[in-house]
Motif scaffolding. Structure first.
Motif, PDB file in Angstrom:
ATOM      1  N   ALA A  46       0.899  -1.210   0.066  1.00  0.00           N
ATOM      2  CA  ALA A  46       0.105  -0.023   0.064  1.00  0.00           C
ATOM      3  C   ALA A  46       1.040   1.177   0.166  1.00  0.00           C
ATOM      4  O   ALA A  46       0.586   2.158  -0.500  1.00  0.00           O
ATOM      5  CB  ALA A  46      -0.969   0.298   1.372  1.00  0.00           C
ATOM      6  N   ILE A  47       2.063   1.110   0.863  1.00  0.00           N
ATOM      7  CA  ILE A  47       2.803   2.422   0.755  1.00  0.00           C
ATOM      8  C   ILE A  47       3.689   2.842  -0.198  1.00  0.00           C
ATOM      9  O   ILE A  47       3.460   3.603  -1.057  1.00  0.00           O
ATOM     10  CB  ILE A  47       3.658   2.334   2.136  1.00  0.00           C
ATOM     11  N   PHE A  48       4.347   1.652  -0.760  1.00  0.00           N
ATOM     12  CA  PHE A  48       5.128   1.793  -1.826  1.00  0.00           C
ATOM     13  C   PHE A  48       4.450   1.768  -3.290  1.00  0.00           C
ATOM     14  O   PHE A  48       4.993   2.467  -4.135  1.00  0.00           O
ATOM     15  CB  PHE A  48       6.305   0.741  -1.850  1.00  0.00           C
ATOM     16  N   GLY A  49       3.475   0.964  -3.240  1.00  0.00           N
ATOM     17  CA  GLY A  49       2.733   0.759  -4.565  1.00  0.00           C
ATOM     18  C   GLY A  49       1.690   2.095  -4.925  1.00  0.00           C
ATOM     19  O   GLY A  49       1.527   2.132  -6.021  1.00  0.00           O
ATOM     20  N   VAL A  50       1.180   2.512  -3.617  1.00  0.00           N
ATOM     21  CA  VAL A  50       0.054   3.642  -3.933  1.00  0.00           C
ATOM     22  C   VAL A  50       0.324   4.805  -3.242  1.00  0.00           C
ATOM     23  O   VAL A  50       0.634   5.956  -3.913  1.00  0.00           O
ATOM     24  CB  VAL A  50      -1.245   3.148  -3.635  1.00  0.00           C
ATOM     25  N   ASN A  51       0.366   4.761  -1.965  1.00  0.00           N
ATOM     26  CA  ASN A  51       0.274   5.966  -1.221  1.00  0.00           C
ATOM     27  C   ASN A  51       1.458   7.031  -1.216  1.00  0.00           C
ATOM     28  O   ASN A  51       1.350   8.102  -1.483  1.00  0.00           O
ATOM     29  CB  ASN A  51       0.016   5.689   0.429  1.00  0.00           C
ATOM     30  N   LEU A  52       2.561   6.210  -0.992  1.00  0.00           N
ATOM     31  CA  LEU A  52       3.883   7.352  -1.376  1.00  0.00           C
ATOM     32  C   LEU A  52       4.051   7.754  -2.648  1.00  0.00           C
ATOM     33  O   LEU A  52       4.657   8.729  -2.819  1.00  0.00           O
ATOM     34  CB  LEU A  52       4.912   6.318  -0.881  1.00  0.00           C
ATOM     35  N   ARG A  53       3.402   7.103  -3.767  1.00  0.00           N
ATOM     36  CA  ARG A  53       3.556   7.524  -5.133  1.00  0.00           C
ATOM     37  C   ARG A  53       2.979   8.993  -5.385  1.00  0.00           C
ATOM     38  O   ARG A  53       3.219   9.627  -5.961  1.00  0.00           O
ATOM     39  CB  ARG A  53       3.195   6.560  -6.044  1.00  0.00           C
ATOM     40  N   TYR A  54       1.810   9.223  -4.655  1.00  0.00           N
ATOM     41  CA  TYR A  54       0.757  10.478  -4.621  1.00  0.00           C
ATOM     42  C   TYR A  54       1.007  11.183  -3.545  1.00  0.00           C
ATOM     43  O   TYR A  54       0.148  12.112  -3.475  1.00  0.00           O
ATOM     44  CB  TYR A  54      -0.300   9.934  -5.005  1.00  0.00           C
ATOM     45  N   TYR A  55       1.909  10.910  -2.527  1.00  0.00           N
ATOM     46  CA  TYR A  55       2.229  11.973  -1.681  1.00  0.00           C
ATOM     47  C   TYR A  55       1.103  11.807  -0.351  1.00  0.00           C
ATOM     48  O   TYR A  55       1.187  11.703   0.775  1.00  0.00           O
ATOM     49  CB  TYR A  55       2.802  12.989  -2.117  1.00  0.00           C
ATOM     50  N   ARG A  56      -0.101  12.590  -0.961  1.00  0.00           N
ATOM     51  CA  ARG A  56      -1.098  12.898  -0.147  1.00  0.00           C
ATOM     52  C   ARG A  56      -1.662  11.604   0.626  1.00  0.00           C
ATOM     53  O   ARG A  56      -2.249  11.764   1.788  1.00  0.00           O
ATOM     54  CB  ARG A  56      -2.299  13.841  -0.735  1.00  0.00           C
ATOM     55  N   PRO A  57      -2.136  10.676  -0.133  1.00  0.00           N
ATOM     56  CA  PRO A  57      -2.645   9.729   0.780  1.00  0.00           C
ATOM     57  C   PRO A  57      -1.670   9.083   1.989  1.00  0.00           C
ATOM     58  O   PRO A  57      -2.180   8.723   2.938  1.00  0.00           O
ATOM     59  CB  PRO A  57      -2.896   8.422  -0.467  1.00  0.00           C
ATOM     60  N   PHE A  58      -0.545   9.186   1.461  1.00  0.00           N
ATOM     61  CA  PHE A  58       0.577   8.604   2.462  1.00  0.00           C
ATOM     62  C   PHE A  58       0.439   9.735   3.788  1.00  0.00           C
ATOM     63  O   PHE A  58       0.344   9.175   5.088  1.00  0.00           O
ATOM     64  CB  PHE A  58       1.843   8.587   1.991  1.00  0.00           C
ATOM     65  N   ILE A  59       0.357  10.792   3.609  1.00  0.00           N
ATOM     66  CA  ILE A  59       0.415  12.014   4.631  1.00  0.00           C
ATOM     67  C   ILE A  59      -0.860  11.716   5.579  1.00  0.00           C
ATOM     68  O   ILE A  59      -1.091  11.657   6.892  1.00  0.00           O
ATOM     69  CB  ILE A  59       0.418  13.369   4.116  1.00  0.00           C
ATOM     70  N   PHE A  60      -2.059  11.494   4.724  1.00  0.00           N
ATOM     71  CA  PHE A  60      -3.295  11.267   5.385  1.00  0.00           C
ATOM     72  C   PHE A  60      -3.400  10.173   6.155  1.00  0.00           C
ATOM     73  O   PHE A  60      -4.122   9.973   7.096  1.00  0.00           O
ATOM     74  CB  PHE A  60      -4.394  11.387   4.640  1.00  0.00           C
ATOM     75  N   GLY A  61      -2.740   9.019   5.685  1.00  0.00           N
ATOM     76  CA  GLY A  61      -2.438   7.780   6.452  1.00  0.00           C
ATOM     77  C   GLY A  61      -1.730   8.130   7.905  1.00  0.00           C
ATOM     78  O   GLY A  61      -1.958   7.581   8.709  1.00  0.00           O
ATOM     79  N   LEU A  62      -0.582   9.010   7.686  1.00  0.00           N
ATOM     80  CA  LEU A  62       0.293   9.184   8.821  1.00  0.00           C
ATOM     81  C   LEU A  62      -0.729  10.004  10.143  1.00  0.00           C
ATOM     82  O   LEU A  62      -0.793   9.473  11.145  1.00  0.00           O
ATOM     83  CB  LEU A  62       1.162  10.208   8.526  1.00  0.00           C
ATOM     84  N   ILE A  63      -1.698  10.671   9.322  1.00  0.00           N
ATOM     85  CA  ILE A  63      -2.693  11.454  10.396  1.00  0.00           C
ATOM     86  C   ILE A  63      -3.668  10.485  11.009  1.00  0.00           C
ATOM     87  O   ILE A  63      -3.666  10.456  12.303  1.00  0.00           O
ATOM     88  CB  ILE A  63      -3.289  12.558   9.784  1.00  0.00           C
ATOM     89  N   GLY A  64      -4.009   9.593  10.204  1.00  0.00           N
ATOM     90  CA  GLY A  64      -4.969   8.594  10.673  1.00  0.00           C
ATOM     91  C   GLY A  64      -4.277   7.496  11.706  1.00  0.00           C
ATOM     92  O   GLY A  64      -4.826   7.373  12.938  1.00  0.00           O
ATOM     93  N   GLY A  65      -2.963   7.362  11.378  1.00  0.00           N
ATOM     94  CA  GLY A  65      -2.276   6.533  12.313  1.00  0.00           C
ATOM     95  C   GLY A  65      -2.141   7.255  13.905  1.00  0.00           C
ATOM     96  O   GLY A  65      -2.049   6.554  14.874  1.00  0.00           O
ATOM     97  N   ALA A  66      -1.715   8.767  13.573  1.00  0.00           N
ATOM     98  CA  ALA A  66      -1.797   9.513  14.876  1.00  0.00           C
ATOM     99  C   ALA A  66      -3.091   9.378  15.680  1.00  0.00           C
ATOM    100  O   ALA A  66      -3.068   9.335  16.886  1.00  0.00           O
ATOM    101  CB  ALA A  66      -1.306  10.796  14.491  1.00  0.00           C
ATOM    102  N   ALA A  67      -4.294   9.242  15.097  1.00  0.00           N
ATOM    103  CA  ALA A  67      -5.544   9.626  15.623  1.00  0.00           C
ATOM    104  C   ALA A  67      -5.828   8.135  16.142  1.00  0.00           C
ATOM    105  O   ALA A  67      -6.133   8.048  17.400  1.00  0.00           O
ATOM    106  CB  ALA A  67      -6.688   9.772  14.769  1.00  0.00           C
ATOM    107  N   GLY A  68      -5.207   7.032  15.769  1.00  0.00           N
ATOM    108  CA  GLY A  68      -5.193   5.710  15.935  1.00  0.00           C
ATOM    109  C   GLY A  68      -4.636   5.548  17.492  1.00  0.00           C
ATOM    110  O   GLY A  68      -4.996   4.824  18.459  1.00  0.00           O
ATOM    111  N   GLY A  69      -3.350   5.880  17.359  1.00  0.00           N
ATOM    112  CA  GLY A  69      -2.214   5.844  18.088  1.00  0.00           C
ATOM    113  C   GLY A  69      -2.718   6.721  19.555  1.00  0.00           C
ATOM    114  O   GLY A  69      -2.629   6.184  20.827  1.00  0.00           O
ATOM    115  N   PHE A  70      -3.357   7.882  19.357  1.00  0.00           N
ATOM    116  CA  PHE A  70      -3.937   8.822  20.443  1.00  0.00           C
ATOM    117  C   PHE A  70      -5.084   7.940  21.353  1.00  0.00           C
ATOM    118  O   PHE A  70      -4.927   7.987  22.512  1.00  0.00           O
ATOM    119  CB  PHE A  70      -4.534   9.803  19.888  1.00  0.00           C
ATOM    120  N   THR A  71      -6.125   7.375  20.473  1.00  0.00           N
ATOM    121  CA  THR A  71      -7.144   6.412  20.895  1.00  0.00           C
ATOM    122  C   THR A  71      -6.628   5.467  21.541  1.00  0.00           C
ATOM    123  O   THR A  71      -7.336   5.257  22.850  1.00  0.00           O
ATOM    124  CB  THR A  71      -7.877   6.098  19.874  1.00  0.00           C
TER     125      THR A  71
END
Length: 464
Positions: free
Chosen positions: A381-406
């Motif tokens: 997911a990261i190398f094949g899709v998200n990182l290629r288009y940058y924004r999906p990867f960044i928003f995945g990081l934000i989702g990870g932060a929300a999950g870690g916080f919870t």
């Protein structure tokens, strides 16, 4: 294409047998050391069947296959004749690849990755024991905790405690192997560190036993659950064994080399390495606990955000040491809880791209990568899709932060390590399962909604 054919295709694309120095693997990636990076046909490798991405990192060419598949590919490659990979001059050149930090990371990975399957199984045993001994579950069968046979409890203790009781032996074995010693000698030394003749470390910790005092001031105990002392002992054992073997006459080597190695290192380990590095280990654990328990969810917010960044650098295996220490010393693993949402968040971001795009080719890439991420393998997911288009990867990081916080707010903590996302639910069967799925719901909702609303459009495809 069979796995044997895939192995042959990879070997050819890597520049042939003479260019391959060594091949190893972790849970998801084939890790190849090559003599000359320029001989690699990278496009051909990425087009090979079952390959989900490839990149060069930490002096290794890492080819992503995903869990399970990588084991079969590795077995097929082992069936090929790679005798040239043992040439000392090529190995020496490869060992110099990358920075000192990258080489250190490779070493930690080589030592601790082979231990993961046993520790994963132990974690699952802990989760299952937590499930079957819960009063609510027992009540379904008309039982109570008091009605569980004592022999059954003893059996569950064997399943859950053995790996951590003998953890120093496993670590010393692996360290001795990696640093060029005889693995069995490292194993025996590790077993000496947990000999029943020594006061049990946990009994000493609870005040139920006293350490032995050598020379009136050196405390000696067993090192059940210890990692760093065993790692250092295994390293020194390998170095000493090799040095002794260099000067030992061949006629005496078989008997005298292991005898002298174990004689010297048993004393050094118990009287110097153990007491000194046990203090270092305890300090590290306490510091880690402090950082992981920062108030207001700050630890979860930070760890959840940076975890996927750490994964793409390839240094995430260093944290195996942290998780092993947490499990051995605390009996639970809060770190797993903080990172698991970051895994599913990248999958959710990838899913948003797959749903939003009109490209059949992109959909065909996104949906299998999403499934892989929800099973705990995020590299596709990261190398094949998200990182290629940058924004999906960044928003995945934000989702990870929300999950870690919870996760931190809910006080979530795993019974094991090394599995996350859907399979990781098995580590939270001790009454935490609903909280676990809530963490993933939060991380996925944040990552998916942000990516779908403003993280991707088909115009991005035209720019590539």
């Amino acid at each position: 294409m069979s796995y044997a054919m895939i192995a042959e295709e990879l070997l050819s694309s890597l520049g042939g047998k003479e260019n391959v120095v060594s091949v190893a693997h972790c849970a998801t990636r084939l890790r190849v050391m090559v003599a000359n990076e320029e001989k690699i046909d990278k496009e051909r490798i990425e087009d090979t069947e079952k390959v989900k991405g490839a990149f060069f990192n930490s002096g290794q060419y890492q080819i992503i296959f995903g869990t399970g598949t990588v084991n079969r590919v590795f077995e097929a490659i082992q069936g090929l004749d790679l005798e040239t990979s043992s040439k000392s001059e090529i190995k020496e050149a490869v060992n110099k690849q990358g920075t000192a930090f990258q080489r250190a990371i490779r070493t930690f990975s080589d030592v601790f990755v082979p231990l993961i399957p046993a520790l994963v199984a132990t974690g699952l045993f802990m989760g299952l024991r937590g499930l079957v001994t819960r009063p609510e579950v027992l009540a379904i069968f008309g039982l109570t905790p008091e009605s569980i046979p004592a022999n059954f409890i003893l059996y569950t203790q064997i399943l859950t405690d053995t790996a951590f009781i003998f953890l120093p032996a496993m670590v010393a074995w692996s360290a001795s192997r990696v640093f060029g010693g005889t693995p069995l000698i490292g194993l025996v030394l590790g077993l000496m560190l947990v000999s029943p003749a020594l006061p049990n470390a946990w009994a000493v910790g609870f005040g139920e036993a006293d350490p032995l005092l050598f020379f009136g001031f050196i405390p000696v105990v067993g090192y059940q659950g210890s990692v760093i002392p065993a790692f250092i002992a295994g390293f020194l054992t390998a170095k000493l064994e090799r040095r002794i073997r260099e000067i030992m006459p061949e006629s005496l080597d078989l008997v005298m080399t292991p005898f002298l190695t174990l004689l010297i290192m048993s004393a050094v380990s118990l009287l110097a390495v153990g007491p000194l590095f046990h203090v270092v280990e305890v300090t590290m654990v306490e510091t880690t606990k402090y950082l992981l328990e920062l108030p207001f969810g700050l630890s979860g917010l930070f760890v959840g955000f940076v975890w996927d960044l750490i994964v793409i650098t390839g240094v995430h295996h260093v944290f195996n040491l942290l998780e092993i220490q947490l499990l051995a010393n605390e009996g639970s693993n809060v770190f797993n809880a903080l990172i698991t949402g970051a895994i599913s968040a990248q999958g959710a971001a990838c899913l948003a791209v797959g749903i939003k795009t009109k490209s059949k080719k992109m959909k065909a890439l996104c949906f299998p990568s999403t499934v892989s991420a929800f099973l705990g393998i995020i590299e596709p997911a990261i190398f094949g899709v998200n990182l290629r288009y940058y924004r999906p990867f960044i928003f995945g990081l934000i989702g990870g932060a929300a999950g870690g916080f919870t996760a931190q707010i809910l006080g979530l903590s795993a019974s094991g390590m090394a599995i996350t996302a859907l399979p990781g639910a098995l580590l939270y069967l001790d009454g935490q399962i609903l909280s676990y799925f809530l963490v993933h719901a939060v991380s996925c909702a944040v990552a998916f909604s942000l990516t779908y609303s403003m993280g991707f459009s088909d115009k991005m495809l035209e720019k590539r």
